[in-house]
Write a protein that holds these residues in place. Structure first.
Motif, PDB file in Angstrom:
ATOM      1  N   ASP A 168       0.866  -1.176   0.000  1.00 56.06           N
ATOM      2  CA  ASP A 168       0.000   0.000   0.000  1.00 56.06           C
ATOM      3  C   ASP A 168       0.903   1.227   0.000  1.00 56.06           C
ATOM      4  N   LYS A 169       0.668   2.160  -0.913  1.00 53.03           N
ATOM      5  CA  LYS A 169       1.492   3.368  -0.960  1.00 53.03           C
ATOM      6  C   LYS A 169       1.473   4.121   0.367  1.00 53.03           C
ATOM      7  N   ALA A 170       0.365   4.048   1.079  1.00 58.19           N
ATOM      8  CA  ALA A 170       0.237   4.799   2.321  1.00 58.19           C
ATOM      9  C   ALA A 170       1.173   4.293   3.410  1.00 58.19           C
ATOM     10  N   THR A 171       1.612   3.052   3.312  1.00 58.72           N
ATOM     11  CA  THR A 171       2.469   2.467   4.352  1.00 58.72           C
ATOM     12  C   THR A 171       3.850   2.075   3.842  1.00 58.72           C
ATOM     13  N   ALA A 172       4.099   2.267   2.554  1.00 55.41           N
ATOM     14  CA  ALA A 172       5.347   1.763   1.957  1.00 55.41           C
ATOM     15  C   ALA A 172       6.567   2.607   2.298  1.00 55.41           C
ATOM     16  N   GLY A 173       6.368   3.826   2.753  1.00 54.22           N
ATOM     17  CA  GLY A 173       7.496   4.679   3.084  1.00 54.22           C
ATOM     18  C   GLY A 173       7.952   5.522   1.905  1.00 54.22           C
ATOM     19  N   THR A 174       8.921   6.393   2.164  1.00 57.88           N
ATOM     20  CA  THR A 174       9.395   7.325   1.137  1.00 57.88           C
ATOM     21  C   THR A 174      10.888   7.221   0.874  1.00 57.88           C
ATOM     22  N   ALA A 175      11.606   6.380   1.595  1.00 55.77           N
ATOM     23  CA  ALA A 175      13.051   6.262   1.392  1.00 55.77           C
ATOM     24  C   ALA A 175      13.336   5.525   0.081  1.00 55.77           C
ATOM     25  N   PRO A 176      14.343   5.956  -0.685  1.00 52.65           N
ATOM     26  CA  PRO A 176      14.699   5.246  -1.925  1.00 52.65           C
ATOM     27  C   PRO A 176      15.047   3.786  -1.650  1.00 52.65           C
ATOM     28  N   ILE A 177      14.641   2.918  -2.564  1.00 54.49           N
ATOM     29  CA  ILE A 177      14.883   1.481  -2.366  1.00 54.49           C
ATOM     30  C   ILE A 177      15.814   0.879  -3.406  1.00 54.49           C
ATOM     31  N   TYR A 178      16.240   1.647  -4.414  1.00 53.70           N
ATOM     32  CA  TYR A 178      17.181   1.153  -5.418  1.00 53.70           C
ATOM     33  C   TYR A 178      18.320   2.149  -5.588  1.00 53.70           C
ATOM     34  N   THR A 179      19.443   1.640  -6.046  1.00 57.08           N
ATOM     35  CA  THR A 179      20.607   2.468  -6.342  1.00 57.08           C
ATOM     36  C   THR A 179      21.067   2.171  -7.756  1.00 57.08           C
ATOM     37  N   LEU A 180      21.155   3.211  -8.577  1.00 62.28           N
ATOM     38  CA  LEU A 180      21.622   3.032  -9.950  1.00 62.28           C
ATOM     39  C   LEU A 180      23.078   2.566  -9.930  1.00 62.28           C
ATOM     40  N   ARG A 181      23.328   1.399 -10.525  1.00 62.07           N
ATOM     41  CA  ARG A 181      24.686   0.854 -10.538  1.00 62.07           C
ATOM     42  C   ARG A 181      25.453   1.226 -11.799  1.00 62.07           C
ATOM     43  N   THR A 182      24.801   1.045 -12.947  1.00 59.20           N
ATOM     44  CA  THR A 182      25.524   1.173 -14.218  1.00 59.20           C
ATOM     45  C   THR A 182      24.640   1.830 -15.266  1.00 59.20           C
ATOM     46  N   LEU A 183      25.233   2.741 -16.029  1.00 52.94           N
ATOM     47  CA  LEU A 183      24.596   3.240 -17.238  1.00 52.94           C
ATOM     48  C   LEU A 183      25.725   3.627 -18.183  1.00 52.94           C
ATOM     49  N   ASP A 184      26.183   2.638 -18.942  1.00 54.94           N
ATOM     50  CA  ASP A 184      27.381   2.763 -19.773  1.00 54.94           C
ATOM     51  C   ASP A 184      27.067   2.507 -21.232  1.00 54.94           C
ATOM     52  N   LEU A 185      27.934   3.019 -22.078  1.00 51.95           N
ATOM     53  CA  LEU A 185      28.014   2.543 -23.455  1.00 51.95           C
ATOM     54  C   LEU A 185      29.063   1.445 -23.470  1.00 51.95           C
ATOM     55  N   ALA A 186      28.731   0.299 -24.073  1.00 53.57           N
ATOM     56  CA  ALA A 186      29.648  -0.837 -24.057  1.00 53.57           C
ATOM     57  C   ALA A 186      29.748  -1.456 -25.442  1.00 53.57           C
ATOM     58  N   GLU A 187      30.863  -2.112 -25.681  1.00 53.01           N
ATOM     59  CA  GLU A 187      31.152  -2.763 -26.953  1.00 53.01           C
ATOM     60  C   GLU A 187      31.092  -4.272 -26.733  1.00 53.01           C
ATOM     61  N   ARG A 188      29.998  -4.877 -27.196  1.00 51.85           N
ATOM     62  CA  ARG A 188      29.816  -6.318 -26.988  1.00 51.85           C
ATOM     63  C   ARG A 188      30.570  -7.101 -28.048  1.00 51.85           C
ATOM     64  N   ASP A 189      31.313  -8.106 -27.595  1.00 51.76           N
ATOM     65  CA  ASP A 189      32.030  -9.008 -28.499  1.00 51.76           C
ATOM     66  C   ASP A 189      31.083 -10.148 -28.857  1.00 51.76           C
ATOM     67  N   THR A 190      30.596 -10.155 -30.082  1.00 51.45           N
ATOM     68  CA  THR A 190      29.579 -11.133 -30.467  1.00 51.45           C
ATOM     69  C   THR A 190      30.129 -12.557 -30.518  1.00 51.45           C
ATOM     70  N   VAL A 191      31.427 -12.714 -30.798  1.00 51.85           N
ATOM     71  CA  VAL A 191      32.015 -14.060 -30.836  1.00 51.85           C
ATOM     72  C   VAL A 191      32.141 -14.610 -29.423  1.00 51.85           C
ATOM     73  N   VAL A 192      32.589 -13.785 -28.488  1.00 48.47           N
ATOM     74  CA  VAL A 192      32.685 -14.235 -27.093  1.00 48.47           C
ATOM     75  C   VAL A 192      31.290 -14.545 -26.556  1.00 48.47           C
ATOM     76  N   TRP A 193      30.300 -13.721 -26.934  1.00 49.81           N
ATOM     77  CA  TRP A 193      28.923 -13.987 -26.487  1.00 49.81           C
ATOM     78  C   TRP A 193      28.440 -15.335 -27.006  1.00 49.81           C
ATOM     79  N   GLU A 194      28.705 -15.647 -28.269  1.00 53.23           N
ATOM     80  CA  GLU A 194      28.303 -16.941 -28.830  1.00 53.23           C
ATOM     81  C   GLU A 194      29.035 -18.083 -28.129  1.00 53.23           C
ATOM     82  N   LEU A 195      30.310 -17.901 -27.816  1.00 53.00           N
ATOM     83  CA  LEU A 195      31.055 -18.920 -27.076  1.00 53.00           C
ATOM     84  C   LEU A 195      30.434 -19.131 -25.702  1.00 53.00           C
ATOM     85  N   ASP A 196      30.069 -18.045 -25.056  1.00 55.38           N
ATOM     86  CA  ASP A 196      29.410 -18.145 -23.756  1.00 55.38           C
ATOM     87  C   ASP A 196      28.126 -18.962 -23.863  1.00 55.38           C
ATOM     88  N   ARG A 197      27.342 -18.756 -24.916  1.00 54.10           N
ATOM     89  CA  ARG A 197      26.105 -19.519 -25.121  1.00 54.10           C
ATOM     90  C   ARG A 197      26.396 -20.987 -25.424  1.00 54.10           C
TER      91      ARG A 197
END
Length: 645
Positions: A168-197
């Motif tokens: 219930d929103k009325a009892t849930a509180g107002t303190a933040p419950i999540y922390t943003l960890r990552t928001l990056d631009l990244a270069e995925r290696d498609t061959v390594v990803w396929e090997l992982d699969r």
């Protein structure tokens, strides 16, 4: 030969953890983040982007329970990135996810700067291809997109039955419950990803096989060779050698008698449960946008979704997404199933309401997509009335799908594929998957379980596996499609074909021209407490059913006498409200407080509007003078008229 199996398995696990997983992304660079926290309930994109965004850094907490924070993300493509054809540029986002389960927590929806939505951000689906947000891979090209992040609390935690203030929103509180960890631009290696699969598939398969089988040891030694040929200091440059080392065991075909699986993309989204209906509307948009994005990426992907109500929400709130869905539906890849307004409870609604679930659902699918649903799709309802085969057949359905019966506490259902016979003798071809889940990730463990548990061995050899993370997990992923491809014809595994529910039912019928028969109710030996929970919700449903019946009788009588125009649209809207509230986590009383508070307000509105409609019809009829009106409200013809004071 000395048995070093345990040592080799430990080495493989360490190799994946230390070398493969960290090298799926070759490099990453932080993007610039600004944020605006919505003061109360969610707002549309057009309103959000007009607000004042302030700088925001990863490592910073965001949003109270049930809150929303909009992140504006900008940056440029660094020099030298994206030049290698074996790489793909992606934004990688971690909103502060838990690995406890894929749904039931923070989620995000990515928007382009022009206000069109892209795809979701979920715990196991936290990437955004740069091309999808309109970005160029050229060095120096600008990047800009928005993330609508929902801080939905993990209400259930490890135990779904404990008291919690989070419902219930009325009892849930107002303190933040999540922390943003990552928001990056990244270069995925498609061959390594396929090997992982490759490794994920083979390692999982190996561990399902009997330790004494040659196949298990062939896989073990192939994985060991992959560990040896991949240069631990240059994984990107040598990943192709690892794939070559595994190619032979991946190419070994399945046995002729292997179980056959039709894998259907799916995402079971409860229309309310541990979140309110307003959040379900956003969950549906997130999941369906993921589905459409994956279809654009993978031409083999097929997805099935039920509940006309959820499609209607998308049409109303996200028209551009709805248009893209219609294109995929026309292609036969996004498949509406079930034919009902929602996946309702089947034990408490009246027979007329159950019929209306199909009337409303079929009408929507026919009107919007020009299709008829041949199957009833109720994987999660809490048992099934013996009247359902009759109602389903009257609605034009010939097949029935459920999963819930596998949850029985004591008496196991004796069949997975059978004819279900209703109380009037009607029969519907029925299947519940031996995989025992409607949220599969197509792992070797789950596929082996389906093969092992299938009850109709020797008569039939095909079952369906719905795959995809549900309830806010974001649906099927590219990793699941990679698993399906590798298990298409793989020694030691069932054969996997990605297909539609209709293709499965066609195969199953061909193999079982004379199935066993289950007669009467399919009782669920679980969740039984739901039938004594939330009395006001249950009272509201029954009263609404009676008021709808009364209003329709009076309005129809007045309309056929030419005294008023029949209020078709208004009655339809009220029926749809009641049908939504018959969803299998609302009417049974298993949802959070917020859901039932909303239900009680909606029932009050329904009663008020129906009262006004009935009064209006009675008023115009009374204006005709001393005229008696008699109704036969029963389901069969009746002779004579009964007087009542």
């Amino acid at each position: 030969m000395h048995d070093n199996t345990a040592l080799v398995e430990a080495r493989i696990d360490r190799f994946v953890l230390d070398r493969i997983t960290p090298n799926i992304y070759r490099r990453a660079a932080p993007l610039t983040v600004e944020a605006w926290e919505v003061p109360d309930e969610p707002v549309p994109f057009a309103e959000a982007v007009r607000q004042q965004f302030v700088p925001f850094a990863p490592g910073t907490p965001w949003s109270r329970p049930w809150g929303t924070t909009w992140f504006r993300v900008t940056g440029v493509v660094p020099e030298g990135w994206g030049a290698d054809p074996a790489t793909a540029l992606e934004a990688v986002v971690d909103l502060g996810f838990s690995t406890r389960q894929p749904g039931f927590q923070a989620e995000g929806l990515v928007w382009r700067r022009d206000g069109t939505l892209v795809k979701a951000i979920e715990p196991y689906n936290g990437y955004v291809p740069l091309a999808l947000v309109g970005g160029s891979a050229s060095p120096g090209a600008p990047i800009e997109f928005f993330v609508e992040a929902a801080s939905n609390p993990d209400v259930g935690g490890n135990f779904f039955y404990l008291e919690t203030p989070m419902g219930d929103k009325a009892t849930a509180g107002t303190a933040p419950i999540y922390t943003l960890r990552t928001l990056d631009l990244a270069e995925r290696d498609t061959v390594v990803w396929e090997l992982d699969r490759d490794i994920w598939t083979l390692l999982g398969l190996m561990r399902t096989l009997d330790p004494g089988t040659p196949r298990r040891h062939e896989i073990l030694r192939a994985l060991e060779r992959a560990c040896e040929v991949v240069d631990h200091d240059d994984v990107a440059g040598s990943a192709v050698l690892g794939r070559e080392a595994l190619a032979g065991v991946l190419a070994s075909p399945a046995a002729a008698s292997a179980h056959r699986v039709v894998a259907t993309g799916h995402a079971h989204i409860d229309s309310a449960w541990l979140w309110p209906v307003r959040e379900t509307q956003r969950k549906v948009a997130r999941t369906f946008s993921n589905v459409v994005a994956l279809m654009d990426e993978d031409p083999d992907f097929v997805f099935a979704a039920s509940s006309a109500q959820q499609y209607a929400w998308v049409k109303e709130r996200y028209p551009d997404l709805f248009a893209r869905m219609k294109e995929k539906i026309a292609e036969g890849r996004f498949v509406p199933v079930g034919g009902m307004w929602v996946e309702s409870d089947t034990n408490m609604p009246g027979g007329e309401a159950l019929a209306r679930q199909f009337v409303a659902g079929h009408a929507f699918f026919r009107r919007e997509f020009g299709i008829e649903c041949d199957e009833v799709w109720l994987p999660d309802s809490f048992g099934y009335t013996g009247a359902m085969p009759q109602i389903a057949r009257a609605a034009g359905a010939h097949s029935f799908f459920t999963q819930k019966e596998s949850w029985n506490e004591t008496n196991r259902m004796p069949h997975h594929t059978f004819l279900w016979e209703g109380i009037d003798g009607s029969r519907v071809f029925t299947h519940f998957p031996p995989v025992d889940t409607y949220n599969s990730d197509l792992s070797a463990v789950e596929l082996a379980h389906a093969e092992r548990e299938y009850s109709e061995k020797g008569v039939s050899n095909v079952s369906i596996v719905p795959f995809g993370w549900g309830d806010g997990g974001g649906g099927p992923t590219r990793e699941m499609m990679a698993a399906a491809r590798r298990a298409a014809d793989l020694e030691g595994s069932p054969r996997v074909t990605v297909g539609t529910p209709a293709s499965f039912f066609a195969q199953a019928r061909d193999e079982m021209p004379d199935p066993a028969v289950w007669s009467g109710e399919m009782y669920l030996e679980f969740h039984r407490g739901t039938y004594t929970s939330q009395a006001r919700t249950k009272q509201g449903n029954r009263r609404s059913e009676h008021l709808l019946r009364e209003a329709e009788l009076w309005c129809a009588t007045a309309a056929v006498r030419g005294l008023l125009d029949y209020p078709h649209d208004e009655l339809d809207e009220l029926w749809q409200t009641v049908l939504l509230l018959q969803f299998h986590d609302i009417l049974p009383g298993s949802s959070i407080a917020w859901v039932h508070q909303d239900a009680e307000r909606n029932y009050a509105r329904v009663a008020e509007q129906l009262g006004a409609l009935t009064a209006r019809a009675q008023e115009v009829l009374a204006g005709q003078g001393d005229v008696a009106v008699a109704f036969n409200a029963g389901p069969v013809p009746h002779r004579g008229v009964g007087a009542s004071s």
